[in-house]
Scaffold this motif. Structure first.
Motif, PDB file in Angstrom:
ATOM      1  N   VAL A 194      48.295  33.707  29.339  1.00  9.88           N
ATOM      2  CA  VAL A 194      48.931  34.571  30.344  1.00  9.88           C
ATOM      3  C   VAL A 194      48.402  35.993  30.205  1.00  9.88           C
ATOM      4  O   VAL A 194      48.058  36.643  31.198  1.00  9.88           O
ATOM      5  CB  VAL A 194      50.473  34.541  30.203  1.00  9.88           C
ATOM      6  N   SER A 195      48.320  36.475  28.982  1.00  6.59           N
ATOM      7  CA  SER A 195      47.820  37.825  28.734  1.00  6.59           C
ATOM      8  C   SER A 195      46.391  37.990  29.243  1.00  6.59           C
ATOM      9  O   SER A 195      46.061  38.991  29.896  1.00  6.59           O
ATOM     10  CB  SER A 195      47.888  38.122  27.233  1.00  6.59           C
ATOM     11  N   LYS A 213      45.283  40.564  32.243  1.00  6.78           N
ATOM     12  CA  LYS A 213      44.275  41.598  31.979  1.00  6.78           C
ATOM     13  C   LYS A 213      43.060  41.439  32.887  1.00  6.78           C
ATOM     14  O   LYS A 213      42.522  42.431  33.390  1.00  6.78           O
ATOM     15  CB  LYS A 213      43.845  41.556  30.514  1.00  6.78           C
ATOM     16  N   ALA A 214      42.641  40.207  33.127  1.00  2.82           N
ATOM     17  CA  ALA A 214      41.504  39.959  34.018  1.00  2.82           C
ATOM     18  C   ALA A 214      41.832  40.372  35.447  1.00  2.82           C
ATOM     19  O   ALA A 214      40.990  40.966  36.140  1.00  2.82           O
ATOM     20  CB  ALA A 214      41.102  38.487  33.961  1.00  2.82           C
ATOM     21  N   ALA A 215      43.047  40.094  35.897  1.00  2.00           N
ATOM     22  CA  ALA A 215      43.439  40.474  37.261  1.00  2.00           C
ATOM     23  C   ALA A 215      43.491  41.989  37.415  1.00  2.00           C
ATOM     24  O   ALA A 215      43.053  42.531  38.437  1.00  2.00           O
ATOM     25  CB  ALA A 215      44.796  39.864  37.604  1.00  2.00           C
ATOM     26  N   VAL A 216      44.002  42.682  36.413  1.00  2.00           N
ATOM     27  CA  VAL A 216      44.047  44.150  36.470  1.00  2.00           C
ATOM     28  C   VAL A 216      42.632  44.711  36.471  1.00  2.00           C
ATOM     29  O   VAL A 216      42.323  45.643  37.231  1.00  2.00           O
ATOM     30  CB  VAL A 216      44.881  44.719  35.295  1.00  2.00           C
ATOM     31  N   ILE A 242      46.625  36.811  40.735  1.00  2.00           N
ATOM     32  CA  ILE A 242      46.564  35.760  39.725  1.00  2.00           C
ATOM     33  C   ILE A 242      46.943  34.455  40.408  1.00  2.00           C
ATOM     34  O   ILE A 242      48.072  34.279  40.862  1.00  2.00           O
ATOM     35  CB  ILE A 242      47.519  36.049  38.552  1.00  2.00           C
ATOM     36  N   THR A 243      45.984  33.551  40.498  1.00  2.00           N
ATOM     37  CA  THR A 243      46.229  32.275  41.182  1.00  2.00           C
ATOM     38  C   THR A 243      46.218  31.095  40.219  1.00  2.00           C
ATOM     39  O   THR A 243      46.661  30.010  40.578  1.00  2.00           O
ATOM     40  CB  THR A 243      45.183  32.032  42.279  1.00  2.00           C
ATOM     41  N   PRO A 260      47.431  26.018  38.249  1.00  2.00           N
ATOM     42  CA  PRO A 260      47.720  26.885  39.397  1.00  2.00           C
ATOM     43  C   PRO A 260      49.089  27.548  39.227  1.00  2.00           C
ATOM     44  O   PRO A 260      50.045  26.932  38.760  1.00  2.00           O
ATOM     45  CB  PRO A 260      47.704  25.945  40.596  1.00  2.00           C
ATOM     46  N   CYS A 261      49.161  28.811  39.597  1.00  2.00           N
ATOM     47  CA  CYS A 261      50.418  29.543  39.458  1.00  2.00           C
ATOM     48  C   CYS A 261      50.402  30.773  40.358  1.00  2.00           C
ATOM     49  O   CYS A 261      49.376  31.104  40.961  1.00  2.00           O
ATOM     50  CB  CYS A 261      50.638  29.973  38.005  1.00  2.00           C
TER      51      CYS A 261
END
Length: 144
Positions: free
Chosen positions: A6-7, A11-14, A61-62, A72-73
């Motif tokens: 999750v972390s 971080k990747a999405a940000v 975040i997909t 998927p989320c």
């Protein structure tokens, strides 16, 4: 699903959304404080100064990649709190609200008991369980 996955996804999405600036801001004191894969609730701890950067990146975040699988989320911000304690209090109120939304859809008393038992098994232990059951029974008496 684990907190490291999750972390990494957050971080990747940000970083994708806000570049190096956002990645640097959110990497300072950022961590996953609580993760419940059954309910899908996650507590993210980060500096107050960058909560808007994080909040704006959440819709991107997909999926979360863990153990070689892509799950998927989607992330939805339910509450922004100043302390973990206020977030825990919010979570208790939120779960209670969800319980009251689920119980009317139960068709039989057995289904109601199964929902209550599932919630009690997931969240409460020891003396707190009896207190919750007493509170729930008193609410049923008031409704009748």
């Amino acid at each position: 699903m684990d907190d490291r996955a999750v972390s990494a996804a957050v971080k990747a999405a940000v970083a994708r959304t806000h570049g190096d600036y956002g990645a640097a801001l959110c990497s300072i004191r950022f961590n996953v404080k609580y993760l419940n894969a059954h309910t899908g609730i996650v507590f993210l701890r980060f500096p107050k100064s960058c909560y808007r950067l994080l909040w704006s990146a959440l819709p991107f975040i997909t999926s979360i990649e863990t153990r070689g699988q892509k799950i998927p989320c989607f992330f939805n911000c339910l509450h922004v709190g100043g302390t973990i304690r206020t977030c825990q209090k919010f979570l208790i109120r939120y779960n209670k609200q969800q319980l009251h939304r689920m119980l009317p859809t139960c068709k039989t008393k057995e289904e109601e008991n199964q929902v209550c038992e599932a919630i009690l098994n997931c969240s409460l232990t020891g003396g707190r369980r009896e207190a919750f059951e007493d509170e729930f029974e008193s609410e049923e008496d008031e409704e009748e």
